[in-house]
Design an enzyme around this catalytic site. Structure first.
Site: not given
Length: 153
Positions: A61-63, A109
């Site tokens: 839940g981040h990049a 992702r």
């Protein structure tokens, strides 16, 4: 860590990701896989792993602005859902410890659909640095579309 050059961040799309075969030594006593040399395109700076993840949970839940990752399903299976902030989305089901997913900077992702006993090994190109993370999807899409390649959120 000071944020490095993020110029590649904006150009990376889901087509920039790839599954990489990990060399195997097969033997009647069991298989051995090795990640070294040219298998992944970065020097490993950090190693961590996810395990005991409930099947209805998700991770990620981040990049990242700079960091690259290589995800290996050591045991069981899970899905990696990626988005490039420009409309591209793809799901990579990972279920073979002889294949890993290379994730480049500038890709959102999420990992989900963990099977019982799944273990995800992550090899990372950088040590942990909170400044390298983009944790809000709206900020990610804004950063991705911006023309200022060195802007920091």
């Amino acid at each position: 860590m000071a944020i490095k050059d993020t110029s590649g961040f904006h150009q990376n799309t889901v087509s920039s990701l790839k599954i990489i075969d990990i060399p195997q030594v097969k033997d009647y006593r069991g298989n051995l896989s090795v990640v070294e040399g040219e298998v992944i395109p970065f020097e490993i700076q950090r190693v961590y792993y996810l395990y005991d993840v409930p099947s209805d949970s998700h991770r990620g839940g981040h990049a990242h602005k700079v960091l690259q990752q290589f995800l290996i399903p050591l045991s069981g299976s899970f899905d990696v859902v990626v988005q490039d902030g420009l409309g591209g989305t793809k799901t990579f089901p990972l279920n073979k410890p002889s294949k890993g997913l290379l994730i480049v900077p500038g890709i959102w992702r999420e990992l989900n659909n963990f099977s019982s006993g799944a273990v995800c090994l992550v090899l990372a190109s950088e040590k942990f640095d909170e400044a390298d993370y983009i944790r809000e999807f709206q900020n990610f899409t804004q950063f991705k579309k911006s023309s200022a390649s060195h802007e920091i959120f």
